[in-house]
Design an enzyme around this catalytic site. Sequence first.
Site, PDB file in Angstrom:
ATOM      1  CD  GLU A  66      -3.147  -0.346   0.526  1.00  0.00           C
ATOM      2  OE1 GLU A  66      -2.608  -0.425  -0.991  1.00  0.00           O
ATOM      3  OE2 GLU A  66      -3.692   0.272   0.989  1.00  0.00           O
ATOM      4  CB  THR A  94      -5.741   6.776  -2.817  1.00  0.00           C
ATOM      5  OG1 THR A  94      -6.157   5.457  -3.284  1.00  0.00           O
ATOM      6  CG2 THR A  94      -5.658   6.806  -1.061  1.00  0.00           C
TER       7      THR A  94
HETATM    8  N1  HSE Z   1      -8.640   5.253   4.518  1.00  0.00           N
HETATM    9  C1  HSE Z   1      -7.735   5.207   2.717  1.00  0.00           C
HETATM   10  C2  HSE Z   1      -7.954   6.884   2.170  1.00  0.00           C
HETATM   11  C3  HSE Z   1      -8.529   4.224   2.588  1.00  0.00           C
HETATM   12  O1  HSE Z   1      -9.418   6.907   2.783  1.00  0.00           O
HETATM   13  O2  HSE Z   1      -7.950   7.314   2.347  1.00  0.00           O
HETATM   14  C4  HSE Z   1      -7.803   4.232   0.768  1.00  0.00           C
HETATM   15  O3  HSE Z   1      -8.389   2.738  -0.211  1.00  0.00           O
END
Ligand code: HSE
Length: 310
Positions: free
Chosen positions: A131, A184
């Site tokens: 990740e 992201t």
């Molecule tokens: N918790 C993370 C975010 C998940 O919301 O940035 C990303 O898939």
Amino acid sequence: MEKSIKVFAPATVANVTCGFDVLGFAVDNPGDEVELKLKSTTGITISAITGDEGKLTKDPELNTVGVSIIRLLAKLGSKQGLDIKLHKKMPLGSGLGSSAASAVAGVFAANQLLGCPLKQEELLPFAMEGERIACGSAHADNVAPSLLGGFVIVRSYTPLDVVKIPTPKDLFATIIHPHIEVRTKDARSILRKDLSLHDAIKQWGNVAGLVAGIITSDYALIGRSMDDVVAEPYRSMLIPGYYDVKQAALDAGALGGGISGSGPSVFALSKDEKTAKKAGVNMAKVFNELGIGNEVYVSRINNAGPQIIG
Ligand code: HSE
């Protein structure tokens, strides 16, 4: 010892509306597949990636699956050579935990091929390294549910402490993926770094309510706890028609909805399959009217995590 293995790992919905970075669940479909083969020579190679439209690197040091496996082997002190084939079965940058599913499939497959030196939950930190490579942050709310199945709470990052909670048996998820890309990294950078005490109280009340609702199968409590003051007010700006899509799911009878992970996918939870399907049709109508292509997934909560499929 087996010579090769093929593993499926499920997509995930991170955050589950109010649990930013601390809550996620897995679904039965979509998911990614990784084929892993023992080599007689040392080194990790990636010989094929399919379904990514050429977007992912085959450099194992820069690839989510490659990095996760390299870190795992380093921890085990293993010089075993492995070849990776990655089959992307879900869209990249969709908010469905695409990189997490790949990383989980990879570390699970490697552990199996090596004779299971680690327990399944011990694979988590290595998948999190995947990740980190994918989006610059080693959050666990996608990898943990993909690895363990069901709903998972990330109680703490340091030390890492994850807790799987029981899933209400009639719960169904609807996920709609609009054909726009939200990275992201970008969706994280627009968030506020500080929270007022007023907002924090709202948020932890909802997280506690949601967890209690999930554990006790209290569907009404699940629904009224699905409210987010941390990410949704900002990230909704990245998704055209977001509030109308969410409302369309609620109009169909869904318990609640929100942004799936960092988006652009939007999800809803319902207490039966018929409602979940209707929510999907309603949500798609909104994106269709905006001229935004999309696909809908309706699934039970996946309790199994990664599966050997070959
Ligand atoms: N918790 C993370 C975010 C998940 O919301 O940035 C990303 O898939």
